[in-house]
Each structure stands twice: as structure tokens, then as C-alpha cells.
Design an enzyme around this catalytic site. Structure first.
Site, PDB file in Angstrom:
ATOM      1  N   ASP A 411       0.874  -1.165   0.000  1.00  0.00           N
ATOM      2  CA  ASP A 411       0.000   0.000   0.000  1.00  0.00           C
ATOM      3  C   ASP A 411       0.917   1.224   0.000  1.00  0.00           C
ATOM      4  O   ASP A 411       2.072   1.141   0.427  1.00  0.00           O
ATOM      5  CB  ASP A 411      -0.880  -0.018   1.243  1.00  0.00           C
ATOM      6  CG  ASP A 411      -1.613   1.299   1.447  1.00  0.00           C
ATOM      7  OD1 ASP A 411      -2.330   1.718   0.529  1.00  0.00           O
ATOM      8  OD2 ASP A 411      -1.443   1.896   2.519  1.00  0.00           O
ATOM      9  N   THR A 413      -0.048   4.904   1.018  1.00  0.00           N
ATOM     10  CA  THR A 413      -0.226   5.885   2.081  1.00  0.00           C
ATOM     11  C   THR A 413       0.005   5.276   3.454  1.00  0.00           C
ATOM     12  O   THR A 413      -0.656   4.319   3.845  1.00  0.00           O
ATOM     13  CB  THR A 413      -1.642   6.496   2.013  1.00  0.00           C
ATOM     14  OG1 THR A 413      -1.831   7.061   0.727  1.00  0.00           O
ATOM     15  CG2 THR A 413      -1.817   7.571   3.075  1.00  0.00           C
ATOM     16  N   ASP A 613      -1.359  -0.713   6.104  1.00  0.00           N
ATOM     17  CA  ASP A 613      -1.492  -0.163   7.452  1.00  0.00           C
ATOM     18  C   ASP A 613      -2.876   0.364   7.771  1.00  0.00           C
ATOM     19  O   ASP A 613      -3.104   0.860   8.874  1.00  0.00           O
ATOM     20  CB  ASP A 613      -0.478   0.977   7.658  1.00  0.00           C
ATOM     21  CG  ASP A 613      -0.894   2.256   6.933  1.00  0.00           C
ATOM     22  OD1 ASP A 613      -1.449   2.156   5.815  1.00  0.00           O
ATOM     23  OD2 ASP A 613      -0.677   3.338   7.492  1.00  0.00           O
TER      24      ASP A 613
END
Length: 727
Positions: A411, A413, A613
Site C-alpha cells: 500500500d 499511504t 497499514d
């Protein structure tokens, strides 16, 4: 490196579920589920067939069923007790939910059952009594026979399915030991089997709240708009397609919908992972569980209840299924195939020579006990070593999958990047010095709380102005465009190009700078003072300092493909991928799209490790072969992830792969230590060159030595730490 922009399909989650990887399926048939007893709001379900852990797994599955208040597994009786709210569901509905589910969809039990520890303690006491002859012979024989009941149950279950397994051979060896009055040998075998079962239970399991902790995505209430402009507060569950609802500043959107009226800045980070809020105008799409940061909008409901994107995230997590330890199961399967030849060899040896001891020696010398101990002990050691380094691995099978992983998906961001915008480029295009422009921009943004305003203020503070200006007066914010304010008697405009144009300001001097910002994956913010463009600022979500080296290490000269999956636009994702040296960057993905991409990679034979996250990463984390998250991630990401980097952040990620490689090398060596001596013992036993006592010693001794060898790295590490402390 290429960029792929995928369409956002509303059927993506259903596609992801239909692409279930056959490697995650278990070999056992689904058990038959019947009602054993029903009283009011309490139901007892009985499972017939299957394995010992099915009761715990079904209890975990039913716990997330609407209307169910709680569940309790009773593995020793093969049953599940369910407490439910009669106002929301019924006993027949709970039974139907259990029967229509599939075993592969049941999550793993959270850990050892309540009966595991007492059973291990009892078996230990029986072993001590048998070894010391502390009890009369009939009592010792009865106690040892009692400890063999779980093994007998598994053996009988296998025979009922017309299968011969290692459990069958274990039980035959125990019976042979009892029949020849070798009670200590039989007790030692049952004790090792019990400890092996306990170790297996401790090495499996996903956190029980991986699904329930995500439920805060659901919105309880909604403001429904009637034709007479009256607004009524209703339960979000009652919304249907076509309803008109109003969402105010600070509220979560209760349903997927299309904007009919108004303008708002919407934070979709929880669902798309996009680092910055997006402006939504008439005709724009808004997702349930996103947050309206600024503004007020009227939506037409497109999907509500269990049909929303947020609800489908939950559905993916519920259907993620268990992830068996492939090496363990493959070896046990191979050992099961050897059962019939081993029994045939034992019988032939006895018939050919008339010596029962030959048969007993062969039956006692099996691979089952050693196999059950070797791999779990090895991986538990590896997990302990990893934990000492701040790397939490939730199960041994994840170490195996890390060692086999040939694709790592990131991922963007908050994982490869810091998760917040920063000013990455600032250029003066007017007559004022940049420090002065920074002071005016910070003052104009003083009362704004969106991420870009915070980035401007941080940048201005970094410029270390000697005389910062006071807060703006006569402030006027334009949602999604910027702010106009009066600072120290001067007119200041900070925002997008369109806002400055609306204010009649010439922005032609910004074009070359804006082109540069597009090239580096940044967005542009213009600052004008007294009607004149003075500076152009570029802001972006910057990568972490360690991201580039981590990506390079993981690629390992082509051993693994490293892929970026992001909710950001293609331009930003492509720029980030090029900067970090990624193999591919896939942009504009919703959570369901990420899950679909992971399944597509698995369908092509890839073993995928996903690093994320946020809540938006949860479906991909759950459906990947190994989900990895960082400390400081959202709670649901931590619960859903299989590996958590508790210390050291992203920089510690390559270390996890190193530990996994070492663990699997050691596990294979441990299997060799179990298999090799037992193969020799079987051959010698059949030839009459190894008596039963020696065969039992070889069999159990190899298991114990393997277990000691497996845990030896813990002692080695402790000695190294002690030497370091003395220095």
C-alpha cells in the site's frame, strides 16, 4: 515499471471470493451439523465428522452472525453452544447459518481450548507414574489407556472415512505397547502426542476480533430527506436504494450514494487509502463510512446495508478462511500414505517369522509423533526469535509462506509514505522573498484544519521567519479550492489555480512550475498577495527514507516482484513507483479492487505478501498469503495482519523474510532428523535386528533430540545476549 488504472467494479468483492485459492482449502470433509438441544435463547449444535478443532472454528464463525450474543466451543464433545437474541434471530436461523457455511470459511480458533492444558498436565502425571511404577499395574494400564482416547478418536474417525492415517498407526503402536506391558513407552507416546497437539494449537489462529473490530465502519443513524424538505433521523439499516439523505460536516456517510446537492470535502482514506480528502460535487460518488470533513451534501442512496463497499469489506474478512501450514500438512499426508505399507510390513514380518516382537517394533517406529513435534517446535523457536527482535508472527505457516513469497505488494499511504502531505517544492515567481510569502500563507491558513493547511504551516515554521504575522482577518474559505484572507492589511489568497482565477489573478507564471510538480507526482498550491501571484508550492505524501532501500532488498536480484497498489490517481502512483524502483504501480483502487488484484496474482501461481497499514488494506491483507502491517497502523490492520513489525518500522521488513528463510531451512533439517533414523529403525525391526524397546527408544529419542535441536537457537541467542551485557 508500468501504471495500470483499473475500473472500480461493484462486483469486485464477489469476484475476489469466487477466486478462492485452492491452497487454502482443507482436505477434511465438512462435518454434519445437527441440533443437540434447544432452550429459549440457547442452542447446542453437534458436529459429526471433521476434525477436533472444528467446534472452535465454527464457534468463531457463528460469533459474527447477526443476533448471536456469544458462542462457546466444547471440543471434547464436538459441540458448540450458541446464545442469541430472540428478537433478532432464531434457533432455526442459527442452524441454517451453520449448515450453509463451508468449513473453509470458518476462521481458525484463537488458541488452546480450555481442556488442552489440563489434558497435558494429566498426561504428564500419567507419564511420571508409568516411568516410576508408582501405581499398581491395572491403574497404570487404565490411566495410559485413558490418555490414548484422543488418539483413538482420531484413528476411529479416519477409519470411518475409510482412511488410514498416522493417527491410526500411532494408536496401533500404543495398543501394541500396552499389549506387551510397555506402559512407560505407551505413556510417553501419548504425552508427546498431547504436547504436539498443544503446540499446534498455539501456533495457529488469527486474532478473534479481526472482523468485529472492523464493525465501527457501520453507521448507526442517517438523516433521511422527505419530499416536503423535512429531515428525519432513521436507522441506517432501514435505508433503501433511491432514498435521499443529508450528511453534515463531521459525520460518516451511512450508505453508498450519488451527490444530488451541495459540495463537500470527503475523507475516504479508510476505504481508498488516498492520503488527501477529495472534493465531491453534484454527480460525484460517495462511499459509506467515509467522513465529510467540510460542507453539507444531499445523497441519493445507491447501495445500503450489506451491499455497501464497507459491508463487503467485512464479508471478505469473514470469508478469508484458514491458512493451513502447507509443509506440515504435506509431510503428514506423505506419512499417512506410508501407514498401509508400514502395517503390511509389520504383519508380513510377524507372519514370516512367527515373532510378534518384529511387528511391535515396526508399529512402534512411526513418523507421526516426530512430525507433530519437529515443525511446530522449530517454527515456535523462530517466532520467539522474531518477537525478541520486535517482529510479531501470528503463526508458523506464515513463516513458510514468507519464505516462498515471490511477490510483495505495498500500500502507498502510511506504508511506503508518511501518510500526510508535506511541501516538497517551493518557488517564488513574484517580487517577494519566499520567507515573506511563507509568513503570509501560514497566517492565512491559521484557522484551517485540513491536511494541506497543516503542511503549509509546518513549511512556514521550517522557513524560520524572524517576524511571523498574526492570524488572518476577514477570512473566507472556499471548500476544496482554498482560502482568501486579510493579513496585516494585505489580501492573501492560498489555493488551487481555479480559486485565483476566480479572484481575477493572473496565474500564467505558475504553469512551468505546475508542470514540474506533475512530473514529480506533487500537487500545486498557489499563493497570491494583493492580487499578484508570488509563489507556487508543491505538496505530496513523501516516501519514507527507508522505502527505497527496503524495496531494493526485497527485490533480491529478481527473486521477488514488488508492486504498489494505491487509491491515489495514476500520476501520483506512477511517480512514486519510479522513484522507489518498483516493478509495477496499480492506481485508483478501492479495497475490493486490491483484494481482486491479490487474487489475480495468486491465480497465476504467485505467493503474495501484502504490506499495509489501514482499514482500506484489510481485505487484501486477509486474502493475501501473508498480510504484514506496521506498528501504529489502524487496529483492524493490526488484527487482520499475519505479521506485525512492532519495532524498527518498515526498515525491519527484510529481516522478517530472512528469519522465514532460516526457519524453513531448519524445519526441513528437523524433518530429516525425524525421518532418517525411523526409516532405519523400521527396516531393522522388520529384520529382527531391533527389539521393541530399542525401537521405541529410537522413535521417541529422535523426537526428543529433534525438539532440543529445534529450540537450541533460543539458548544460543540467550548466551550471545549475556555476553553482550557483560561487555
Amino acid at each position: 515499471m508500468r501504471t495500470v488504472v483499473e475500473p472500480r467494479s461493484d462486483r469486485a468483492i464477489a469476484s475476489a471470493i469466487s477466486l478462492r485459492d485452492e491452497r487454502d482449502r482443507v482436505a477434511l470433509r465438512d462435518p454434519v451439523i445437527r441440533t443437540a438441544h434447544e432452550t429459549g435463547s440457547r442452542l447446542r449444535l453437534r458436529l459429526e465428522g471433521g476434525s477436533d478443532d472444528d467446534a472452535g472454528r465454527l464457534a468463531e464463525y457463528l460469533r459474527t452472525t447477526p443476533g448471536v450474543l456469544g458462542t462457546a466451543a466444547r471440543p471434547h464433545t464436538g459441540s458448540v453452544i450458541v446464545r442469541f437474541d430472540g428478537a433478532q434471530t432464531s434457533a432455526s436461523a442459527v442452524l441454517a447459518a451453520a449448515r450453509t457455511s463451508r468449513r473453509v470459511d470458518w476462521p481458525e480458533a484463537t488458541g488452546p481450548t480450555q481442556s488442552s492444558w489440563p489434558r497435558a498436565a494429566f498426561d504428564s502425571a500419567v507419564l511420571l507414574a508409568a516411568a516410576t511404577a508408582a501405581l499398581p499395574t491395572p491403574l497404570t494400564m487404565g490411566a495410559v489407556a485413558f490418555t490414548a482416547l484422543p488418539t483413538m478418536r482420531r484413528a476411529m474417525s479416519a477409519l470411518a472415512r475409510s482412511e488410514l492415517t498416522v493417527d491410526t498407526l500411532d494408536f496401533a503402536a500404543i495398543v501394541a505397547s500396552l499389549a506387551t506391558s510397555r506402559y512407560a513407552t505407551a505413556a510417553f507416546m501419548t504425552w508427546l502426542l498431547t504436547v504436539g497437539d498443544l503446540l499446534l494449537e498455539r501456533t495457529t489462529g488469527r486474532a478473534r476480533h479481526a472482523i468485529t473490530s472492523l464493525m465501527h465502519l457501520e453507521v448507526a443513524d442517517a438523516w433521511r430527506l422527505h419530499g416536503d424538505a423535512r429531515v428525519e433521523r432513521v436507522s441506517a439499516r432501514t435505508l433503501v436504494r433511491g432514498d435521499r439523505i443529508v450528511v453534515y460536516t463531521g459525520e460518516r456517510v451511512p450508505a453508498d450514494g450519488t451527490v444530488l446537492e451541495g459540495t463537500a470535502v470527503v475523507d475516504e482514506k479508510a476505504l481508498t487509502g488516498e492520503s488527501l480528502p477529495r472534493e465531491r460535487n453534484t454527480g460525484g460518488r460517495v462511499l459509506a463510512a467515509s467522513v465529510v470533513v467540510e460542507g453539507r451534501i444531499v445523497l441519493s442512496v445507491d447501495r445500503a446495508g450489506t451491499d455497501t463497499v464497507a459491508a463487503r469489506i467485512v464479508h471478505i474478512l469473514q470469508g478469508a478462511g484458514s491458512k493451513p501450514m502447507t509443509l506440515q500438512k504435506n509431510v503428514e499426508r506423505a506419512a499417512n500414505r506410508l501407514v498401509l505399507p508400514t502395517v503390511a510390513l509389520a504383519v508380513l514380518a510377524a507372519l514370516a517369522t512367527g515373532q510378534v516382537d518384529r511387528m511391535t517394533s515396526v508399529l512402534i517406529t512411526d513418523f507421526g509423533t516426530g512430525i507433530r513435534i519437529a515443525i511446530p517446535t522449530t517454527v515456535l523457536t523462530a517466532m520467539t526469535l522474531a518477537a525478541r527482535e520486535g517482529l510479531l508472527v501470528k503463526g508458523g505457516h506464515y513463516l513458510e509462506r514468507l519464505a516462498r513469497a515471490d511477490a510483495v505488494v505495498f500500500d502507498k499511504t502510511g506504508t511506503l509514505t508518511r501518510g500526510e502531505p508535506v511541501i516538497v517544492d517551493a518557488r517564488a515567481v513574484g517580487t517577494r522573498p519566499l520567507e515573506d510569502v511563507a509568513a503570509f500563507a501560514a497566517a492565512a491558513e491559521a484557522h484551517q484544519h485540513h491536511p494541506v493547511a497543516l503542511a503549509v504551516r509546518r513549511w512556514a515554521a521550517h522557513c524560520a521567519m524572524a517576524m511571523p504575522y498574526g492570524p488572518a482577518r476577514e477570512e473566507r474559505a472556499s471548500i476544496g479550492k482554498g482560502v482568501c484572507a486579510t493579513v496585516e492589511g494585505r489580501s492573501v489568497v492560498v489555493g488551487r489555480r481555479q480559486l485565483l482565477r476566480d479572484e481575477g489573478i493572473d496565474v500564467s507564471a505558475a504553469e512551468s512550475v505546475r508542470a514540474h510538480h506533475r512530473a514529480i507526482g506533487a500537487s500545486s498550491l498557489l499563493v497570491a498577495i494583493d492580487g499578484r501571484l508570488e509563489a507556487v508550492l508543491g505538496y505530496a505524501d513523501e516516501p519514507r527514507a527507508e522505502s527505497g532501500p527496503v524495496v531494493a532488498t526485497l527485490r533480491g536480484a529478481g527473486r521477488r516482484e514488488v508492486v504498489l497498489m494505491s487509491g491515489d490517481v495514476a500520476r501520483i502512483a506512477s511517480s512514486m513507483g519510479a522513484r522507489l524502483g518498483l516493478d509495477r504501480a496499480i492506481a485508483e483502487l478501492l479495497p475490493e479492487d486490491k483484494a481482486r488484484e491479490v487474487r489475480a496474482m495468486q491465480a497465476h501461481g504467485r505467493v503474495v505478501a501484502m504490506v499495509g497499514d489501514g482499514i482500506n488494506d484489510a481485505p487484501a491483507l486477509a486474502l493475501s498469503d501473508v498480510g504484514i502491517s506496521l506498528r501504529g497502523s489502524t487496529e483492524v490492520a493490526l488484527e487482520t495482519a499475519d505479521v506485525i513489525l512492532l519495532e524498527g518500522g518498515l526498515a525491519r521488513l527484510p529481516r522478517v523474510f530472512e528469519l522465514a528463510d532460516a526457519a524453513m531451512h531448519r524445519a526441513r533439517a528437523a524433518l530429516t532428523m525425524v525421518i532418517a533414523p525411523n526409516v532405519v529403525a523400521i527396516a531393522l525391526g522388520a529384520l529382527g535386528l531391533m527389539p521393541p524397546a530399542l525401537a521405541a527408544t529410537v522413535n521417541n529419542g529422535s523426537t526428543v533430540l529433534t525438539a532440543l535441536w529445534a529450540v537450541s537457537p533460543l539458548f544460543t541467542a540467550s548466551r550471545r545476549q549475556s555476553r553482550s551485557a557483560r561487555r
